[in-house]
Design a protein around this motif. Structure first.
Motif, short mmCIF file in Angstrom:
data_model
loop_
_atom_site.label_atom_id
_atom_site.label_comp_id
_atom_site.label_asym_id
_atom_site.label_seq_id
_atom_site.Cartn_x
_atom_site.Cartn_y
_atom_site.Cartn_z
N HIS A 20 -8.23 -11.07 3.41
CA HIS A 20 -7.03 -11.77 2.98
C HIS A 20 -7.11 -13.26 3.34
N TYR A 23 -9.53 -14.88 0.95
CA TYR A 23 -8.87 -15.01 -0.35
C TYR A 23 -7.82 -16.12 -0.34
N THR A 24 -7.14 -16.31 0.78
CA THR A 24 -6.11 -17.35 0.86
C THR A 24 -6.70 -18.75 0.73
N LYS A 29 -7.72 -15.66 -5.84
CA LYS A 29 -7.24 -14.28 -5.99
C LYS A 29 -5.77 -14.12 -5.61
N LEU A 30 -5.23 -15.00 -4.80
CA LEU A 30 -3.82 -14.89 -4.40
C LEU A 30 -2.94 -15.92 -5.11
N THR A 31 -3.44 -16.45 -6.21
CA THR A 31 -2.63 -17.34 -7.02
C THR A 31 -2.07 -16.54 -8.20
N TRP A 58 3.73 -20.53 0.65
CA TRP A 58 2.96 -19.37 0.19
C TRP A 58 1.61 -19.29 0.91
N ASN A 62 0.62 -16.46 3.79
CA ASN A 62 -0.58 -15.64 3.62
C ASN A 62 -1.54 -15.82 4.79
N TRP A 111 2.76 -4.08 -1.94
CA TRP A 111 1.38 -4.45 -2.20
C TRP A 111 0.74 -3.53 -3.22
#
Length: 136
Positions: A20, A23-24, A29-31, A58, A62, A111
């Motif tokens: 995570h 990815y942040t 992937k977290l957009t 955001w 995250n 999730w």
């Protein structure tokens, strides 16, 4: 057996937390799939303050979520390896089981499947370790 269940219960928190975090900061992937929404978040402020944007919030949420999961997993992993008797404390067992259950609930409600499976496996490992401790 209890020690290995605690180690196994710690690993999903560490692994998923690290993924995570990567990815942040190092992926998209977290957009949102909607680029317009991403741009709107960069110029929108929360009601709470104009000192940050929804986008920065955001990213921060995250990142802090990742750090918390990693920390929880690492503390339990280190305790299980170095000081397993500490994790026989009923209060620490309750904290671990409650925390893992809360993450299971979050994963189910907000999730998706992979975090749900990871958190459920952690929960059951902590729960079984606690039962194992009570039986010994």
């Amino acid at each position: 057996m209890e020690k290995y269940l605690l180690i196994a219960g710690s690993l999903p928190f560490i692994i998923l937390g690290l993924i995570h975090l990567v990815y942040t900061f190092f992926s998209k992937k977290l957009t949102a799939r909607d680029n317009k929404l991403n741009e709107e978040m960069k110029i929108s402020f929360p009601v709470l303050t104009k000192d940050t944007t929804m986008w920065k919030s955001w990213i921060g949420f995250n990142a802090s979520h990742s750090a918390g999961a990693i920390y929880f997993g690492l503390v339990n992993l280190l305790l299980a390896i170095l000081y397993p008797s500490l994790l026989q404390n009923p209060l620490l067992q309750l904290i671990n089981i409650s925390t893992a259950f809360f993450y299971v609930w979050l994963a189910k409600k907000y999730w998706f499947r992979i975090p749900f499976i990871g958190m459920a496996s952690s929960f059951f490992c902590f729960l079984l370790a606690s039962f194992s401790n009570m039986l010994s």
